[in-house]
Enzyme design. Structure first.
Site, PDB file in Angstrom:
ATOM      1  N   GLY A  53     -45.421 -22.552  30.628  1.00 61.33           N
ATOM      2  CA  GLY A  53     -45.421 -21.477  31.606  1.00 61.33           C
ATOM      3  C   GLY A  53     -46.721 -20.711  31.491  1.00 61.33           C
ATOM      4  O   GLY A  53     -47.375 -20.737  30.435  1.00 61.33           O
ATOM      5  N   GLN A  58     -52.133 -13.396  32.136  1.00 64.21           N
ATOM      6  CA  GLN A  58     -52.761 -14.183  31.065  1.00 64.21           C
ATOM      7  C   GLN A  58     -54.095 -14.785  31.489  1.00 64.21           C
ATOM      8  O   GLN A  58     -54.831 -15.308  30.655  1.00 64.21           O
ATOM      9  CB  GLN A  58     -51.828 -15.312  30.609  1.00 64.21           C
ATOM     10  CG  GLN A  58     -50.552 -14.796  29.950  1.00 64.21           C
ATOM     11  CD  GLN A  58     -49.669 -15.938  29.506  1.00 64.21           C
ATOM     12  OE1 GLN A  58     -48.959 -16.522  30.309  1.00 64.21           O
ATOM     13  NE2 GLN A  58     -49.738 -16.291  28.230  1.00 64.21           N
ATOM     14  N   CYS A 106     -46.340 -18.152  22.642  1.00 66.90           N
ATOM     15  CA  CYS A 106     -47.018 -17.675  23.845  1.00 66.90           C
ATOM     16  C   CYS A 106     -48.485 -18.061  23.749  1.00 66.90           C
ATOM     17  O   CYS A 106     -49.094 -17.902  22.689  1.00 66.90           O
ATOM     18  CB  CYS A 106     -46.873 -16.155  23.938  1.00 66.90           C
ATOM     19  SG  CYS A 106     -47.684 -15.440  25.371  1.00 66.90           S
ATOM     20  N   LEU A 107     -49.051 -18.549  24.849  1.00 67.09           N
ATOM     21  CA  LEU A 107     -50.459 -18.957  24.839  1.00 67.09           C
ATOM     22  C   LEU A 107     -51.385 -17.794  24.494  1.00 67.09           C
ATOM     23  O   LEU A 107     -52.471 -17.999  23.970  1.00 67.09           O
ATOM     24  CB  LEU A 107     -50.853 -19.547  26.196  1.00 67.09           C
ATOM     25  CG  LEU A 107     -50.175 -20.871  26.583  1.00 67.09           C
ATOM     26  CD1 LEU A 107     -50.580 -21.275  27.994  1.00 67.09           C
ATOM     27  CD2 LEU A 107     -50.504 -21.972  25.588  1.00 67.09           C
ATOM     28  N   HIS A 148     -39.324 -15.420  29.884  1.00 59.79           N
ATOM     29  CA  HIS A 148     -40.552 -15.143  29.116  1.00 59.79           C
ATOM     30  C   HIS A 148     -41.707 -14.809  30.076  1.00 59.79           C
ATOM     31  O   HIS A 148     -42.433 -13.830  29.872  1.00 59.79           O
ATOM     32  CB  HIS A 148     -40.890 -16.362  28.245  1.00 59.79           C
ATOM     33  CG  HIS A 148     -42.166 -16.237  27.481  1.00 59.79           C
ATOM     34  ND1 HIS A 148     -42.212 -16.136  26.109  1.00 59.79           N
ATOM     35  CD2 HIS A 148     -43.474 -16.181  27.892  1.00 59.79           C
ATOM     36  CE1 HIS A 148     -43.470 -16.022  25.716  1.00 59.79           C
ATOM     37  NE2 HIS A 148     -44.255 -16.049  26.772  1.00 59.79           N
ATOM     38  N   GLU A 149     -41.864 -15.621  31.126  1.00 58.24           N
ATOM     39  CA  GLU A 149     -42.969 -15.390  32.069  1.00 58.24           C
ATOM     40  C   GLU A 149     -42.742 -14.123  32.892  1.00 58.24           C
ATOM     41  O   GLU A 149     -43.688 -13.397  33.206  1.00 58.24           O
ATOM     42  CB  GLU A 149     -43.162 -16.595  32.990  1.00 58.24           C
ATOM     43  CG  GLU A 149     -43.490 -17.908  32.284  1.00 58.24           C
ATOM     44  CD  GLU A 149     -44.623 -17.798  31.279  1.00 58.24           C
ATOM     45  OE1 GLU A 149     -45.570 -17.025  31.512  1.00 58.24           O
ATOM     46  OE2 GLU A 149     -44.555 -18.483  30.231  1.00 58.24           O
ATOM     47  N   HIS A 152     -44.011 -11.179  31.226  1.00 59.17           N
ATOM     48  CA  HIS A 152     -45.470 -11.009  31.347  1.00 59.17           C
ATOM     49  C   HIS A 152     -45.854 -10.165  32.558  1.00 59.17           C
ATOM     50  O   HIS A 152     -46.741  -9.321  32.466  1.00 59.17           O
ATOM     51  CB  HIS A 152     -46.164 -12.371  31.472  1.00 59.17           C
ATOM     52  CG  HIS A 152     -46.474 -13.029  30.166  1.00 59.17           C
ATOM     53  ND1 HIS A 152     -47.328 -12.467  29.233  1.00 59.17           N
ATOM     54  CD2 HIS A 152     -46.066 -14.204  29.635  1.00 59.17           C
ATOM     55  CE1 HIS A 152     -47.422 -13.295  28.188  1.00 59.17           C
ATOM     56  NE2 HIS A 152     -46.667 -14.349  28.397  1.00 59.17           N
TER      57      HIS A 152
HETATM   58 CO    CO Z   1     -46.351 -15.940  27.132  1.00 56.63          CO
END
Ligand code: CO
Length: 192
Positions: A53, A58, A106-107, A148-149, A152
């Site tokens: 995702g 991000q 998470c990235l 999760h997204e 963000h």
């Molecule tokens: Co994330």
């Protein structure tokens, strides 16, 4: 005639500590500049970093847009197959089902994985890449990635869900990430 897309563009992933990750995203319209290209570039960026995702903050855009591809989280023979989808201006209508833990990463926070508790199901209203409106309920790993997204675009990160003690134990690691002291095999942008 199909519109030609510019060559692949991989965005650097914004690291923990950058204020853009703390902004509540703004809604966008159909006329958002180069939206088709932006979505294609987000998929390329997510795939390059092996994510499931990616949310617009991000890549330094505080807008209500995220993409997911939960297909690789499922195995052959599983009841569900996962989903590759674009979510624009989403709103969570309700979260239901049992609360379960899953070790999330998470990235933007490389090298940290922690158990996060979330509801099993999430129902939301959103627009797809063609600005077609959907109201759908998702469950399992797909719901997990969406939740999760979605966090963000609300300026929230998975570490915010941890108990204060657990979070304070991670403080040093998080500080290092924000300074770029971390080993990562995709391009990132660090705030400090
Ligand atoms: Co994330």
């Amino acid at each position: 005639m199909a519109k030609l897309l510019a060559p692949d563009m991989i965005f650097p992933i914004i690291a923990y500590g950058d204020s853009v990750l703390r902004k509540v995203g703004e809604e966008i319209t159909k006329d958002y500049p180069n939206l088709t290209q932006l979505i294609a570039d987000m998929f390329d960026t997510m795939e390059r970093s092996k994510g499931v995702g990616l949310a617009a903050p991000q890549i330094n855009k505080a807008i209500r847009l995220f993409i997911i591809d939960s297909q690789k989280m499922y195995d052959e023979g599983d009841k569900e197959t996962g989903l590759r989808e674009v979510f624009i201006n989403p709103t969570i209508i309700e979260e239901t089902g049992k609360i379960w833990a899953y070790e999330e990463g998470c990235l933007s926070i490389p090298g940290i994985r922690e158990d996060v508790y979330r509801h099993e199901k999430v129902k939301l209203e959103y627009y797809d890449q063609n600005f077609k409106k959907h109201t759908k309920e998702f469950s399992g790993m797909t719901a997990r990635v969406i939740q999760h997204e979605y966090d963000h675009i609300e300026g929230k990160l998975f570490v915010d869900h941890l108990k204060p003690l657990r979070r304070s134990l991670l403080k040093g690691k998080l500080e290092k990430i924000s300074k770029g002291i971390v080993s990562v095999d995709y391009k990132m942008k660090f705030p400090k």
